[in-house]
Design a protein around this motif. Structure first.
Motif, PDB file in Angstrom:
ATOM      1  N   UNK A   6      -5.699  -0.609  11.519  1.00 28.12           N
ATOM      2  CA  UNK A   6      -5.842  -2.561  11.708  1.00 28.12           C
ATOM      3  C   UNK A   6      -6.274  -3.125  10.526  1.00 28.12           C
ATOM      4  N   UNK A   7      -5.769  -3.953   9.692  1.00 30.89           N
ATOM      5  CA  UNK A   7      -6.224  -4.820   8.727  1.00 30.89           C
ATOM      6  C   UNK A   7      -7.077  -5.932   9.231  1.00 30.89           C
ATOM      7  N   UNK A   8      -7.844  -6.038   8.939  1.00 34.85           N
ATOM      8  CA  UNK A   8      -8.739  -6.876   9.699  1.00 34.85           C
ATOM      9  C   UNK A   8      -8.673  -8.340   9.099  1.00 34.85           C
ATOM     10  N   UNK A   9      -8.306  -8.186   7.465  1.00 31.13           N
ATOM     11  CA  UNK A   9      -8.186  -9.113   7.341  1.00 31.13           C
ATOM     12  C   UNK A   9      -7.566 -10.143   7.367  1.00 31.13           C
ATOM     13  N   UNK A  10      -5.931 -10.082   7.961  1.00 32.22           N
ATOM     14  CA  UNK A  10      -4.586 -10.271   8.403  1.00 32.22           C
ATOM     15  C   UNK A  10      -4.646 -10.450  10.032  1.00 32.22           C
ATOM     16  N   UNK A  11      -5.168  -9.096  10.787  1.00 33.17           N
ATOM     17  CA  UNK A  11      -5.070  -9.355  12.022  1.00 33.17           C
ATOM     18  C   UNK A  11      -6.352 -10.037  12.114  1.00 33.17           C
ATOM     19  N   UNK A  12      -6.248 -10.103  13.711  1.00 32.35           N
ATOM     20  CA  UNK A  12      -7.296 -10.268  14.673  1.00 32.35           C
ATOM     21  C   UNK A  12      -8.007 -12.025  14.054  1.00 32.35           C
ATOM     22  N   UNK A  13      -7.143 -12.812  13.492  1.00 32.74           N
ATOM     23  CA  UNK A  13      -8.187 -13.674  12.757  1.00 32.74           C
ATOM     24  C   UNK A  13      -8.673 -14.506  13.526  1.00 32.74           C
ATOM     25  N   UNK A  14      -8.128 -15.118  14.917  1.00 32.44           N
ATOM     26  CA  UNK A  14      -8.247 -15.855  15.735  1.00 32.44           C
ATOM     27  C   UNK A  14      -9.601 -15.724  15.940  1.00 32.44           C
ATOM     28  N   UNK A  15     -10.213 -14.508  16.103  1.00 34.66           N
ATOM     29  CA  UNK A  15     -11.877 -14.560  15.970  1.00 34.66           C
ATOM     30  C   UNK A  15     -12.766 -14.451  14.797  1.00 34.66           C
ATOM     31  N   UNK A 216      10.538  -8.884  13.421  1.00 29.41           N
ATOM     32  CA  UNK A 216      10.349 -10.292  12.856  1.00 29.41           C
ATOM     33  C   UNK A 216      11.045 -10.169  12.229  1.00 29.41           C
ATOM     34  N   UNK A 217      11.315 -10.051  11.509  1.00 27.69           N
ATOM     35  CA  UNK A 217      12.245  -9.181  10.095  1.00 27.69           C
ATOM     36  C   UNK A 217      13.358  -8.188   9.839  1.00 27.69           C
ATOM     37  N   UNK A 218      14.188  -7.876   8.744  1.00 25.26           N
ATOM     38  CA  UNK A 218      15.207  -6.781   8.576  1.00 25.26           C
ATOM     39  C   UNK A 218      14.778  -5.396   8.121  1.00 25.26           C
ATOM     40  N   UNK A 243       0.614 -12.495  12.391  1.00 23.97           N
ATOM     41  CA  UNK A 243       1.187 -11.987  13.363  1.00 23.97           C
ATOM     42  C   UNK A 243       1.819 -13.796  13.573  1.00 23.97           C
ATOM     43  N   UNK A 244       3.011 -13.719  13.933  1.00 28.94           N
ATOM     44  CA  UNK A 244       3.364 -14.820  14.878  1.00 28.94           C
ATOM     45  C   UNK A 244       3.028 -15.403  15.729  1.00 28.94           C
ATOM     46  N   UNK A 245       2.657 -14.515  16.668  1.00 27.54           N
ATOM     47  CA  UNK A 245       1.321 -14.924  17.374  1.00 27.54           C
ATOM     48  C   UNK A 245       0.493 -13.807  17.963  1.00 27.54           C
ATOM     49  N   UNK A 246      -0.251 -14.648  18.718  1.00 29.33           N
ATOM     50  CA  UNK A 246      -0.947 -14.162  18.951  1.00 29.33           C
ATOM     51  C   UNK A 246      -1.751 -12.338  19.026  1.00 29.33           C
ATOM     52  N   UNK A 247      -2.326 -12.038  17.917  1.00 25.81           N
ATOM     53  CA  UNK A 247      -2.905 -10.501  17.396  1.00 25.81           C
ATOM     54  C   UNK A 247      -2.416  -9.130  18.339  1.00 25.81           C
ATOM     55  N   UNK A 251       0.811  -6.264  18.694  1.00 24.00           N
ATOM     56  CA  UNK A 251       0.831  -5.600  18.867  1.00 24.00           C
ATOM     57  C   UNK A 251       2.345  -4.620  19.515  1.00 24.00           C
ATOM     58  N   UNK A 252       2.658  -4.918  20.519  1.00 21.02           N
ATOM     59  CA  UNK A 252       3.621  -4.392  21.657  1.00 21.02           C
ATOM     60  C   UNK A 252       4.182  -2.752  20.326  1.00 21.02           C
TER      61      UNK A 252
END
Length: 260
Positions: A6-15, A216-218, A243-247, A251-252
């Protein structure tokens, strides 16, 4: 083989960054990466990864204002000393955190007439970094970034990465292959991975063109992840998307593709 970070610079940025380590572990990741960890003391990061029983796989040499539109450090002829200082900073973090790989971002050249000079400087600086990090047994990688998102980036295709490898010819130097960036450039990512996997030290991904999570893309992630899983690649695959929604909800894909 598929092992995801998990790249923590882009993921889980809610925290805040210190809380993202636990969030990543709770989500099912065994490893993390950070673009630039230097906002936190190295001992704090070390404690956080130890507490969560995580591996910190990768981080970058500082690139100054590259992400804010600047040229970075690695290719600017007048900034060679600053680049070496940044390498020393990275080395201090690496001695404690023991990453598998360290990434050097080539950067931009905003004056096309100086491109050749910048390319030469980058190769010299990259060779220097590869030799320094080899002493710790850490692979040095560099990546191509698409020229749509970063106009003037001096390495923006897979072929240009291969040219750099050929010029430097250092046993500790590998490519970091970013599926998002190369998809944005219209490249055949699956074909490149099949042909050059032995020269790749790290892989990152996001869907294209929006840089969101898979789906979310091609991008055909099933094919790409199958290529990686059935190859001899022994490295990690970094989730570096926005993430386009909550991280956690984004992650499904991890349950689908991660090694059980």
């Amino acid at each position: 083989m598929l092992r995801f970070t998990a790249n923590l610079s882009l993921l889980f940025t809610e925290q805040p960054l210190p809380e993202r380590f636990q969030a990543a572990k709770k989500c099912g990741f065994a490893a993390v990466e950070i673009q630039f960890p230097y906002s936190l003391p190295v001992e704090q990061i070390g404690d956080l990864i130890d507490q969560q029983d995580l591996q910190l796989v990768l981080f970058n040499v500082d690139a100054d204002t590259l992400l804010q539109g600047g040229e970075g450090l690695a290719a600017v002829p007048e900034r060679r000393d600053e680049f070496k200082t940044a390498v020393e900073q990275t080395l201090a973090y690496a001695e404690r955190l023991k990453p598998s790989v360290i990434n050097v971002l080539p950067g931009r050249c905003l004056d096309p007439q100086r491109l050749g000079e910048y390319q030469t400087t980058f190769c010299e600086n990259l060779a220097y970094a590869a030799a320094v990090f080899a002493k710790l047994g850490i692979k040095t990688v560099f990546e191509a970034v698409n020229s749509h998102d970063m106009l003037g980036f001096i390495v923006d295709t897979g072929d240009k990465m291969l040219d750099v490898l050929k010029q430097i010819d250092h046993p500790n130097l590998f490519m970091q292959y970013d599926i998002y960036h190369m998809s944005r450039m219209g490249e055949d990512c699956a074909g490149f991975l099949r042909q050059h996997m032995d020269r790749i030290g790290h892989i990152q991904f996001a869907d294209s063109p929006g840089r969101g999570q898979p789906g979310t893309g091609a991008v055909d992630f099933k094919t790409l992840f199958d290529v990686i899983a059935t190859s001899d690649y022994q490295g990690w695959v970094g989730a570096e998307y926005r993430p386009t929604v909550d991280t956690a909800a984004s992650s499904a894909w991890l349950k689908t593709y991660a090694v059980k």
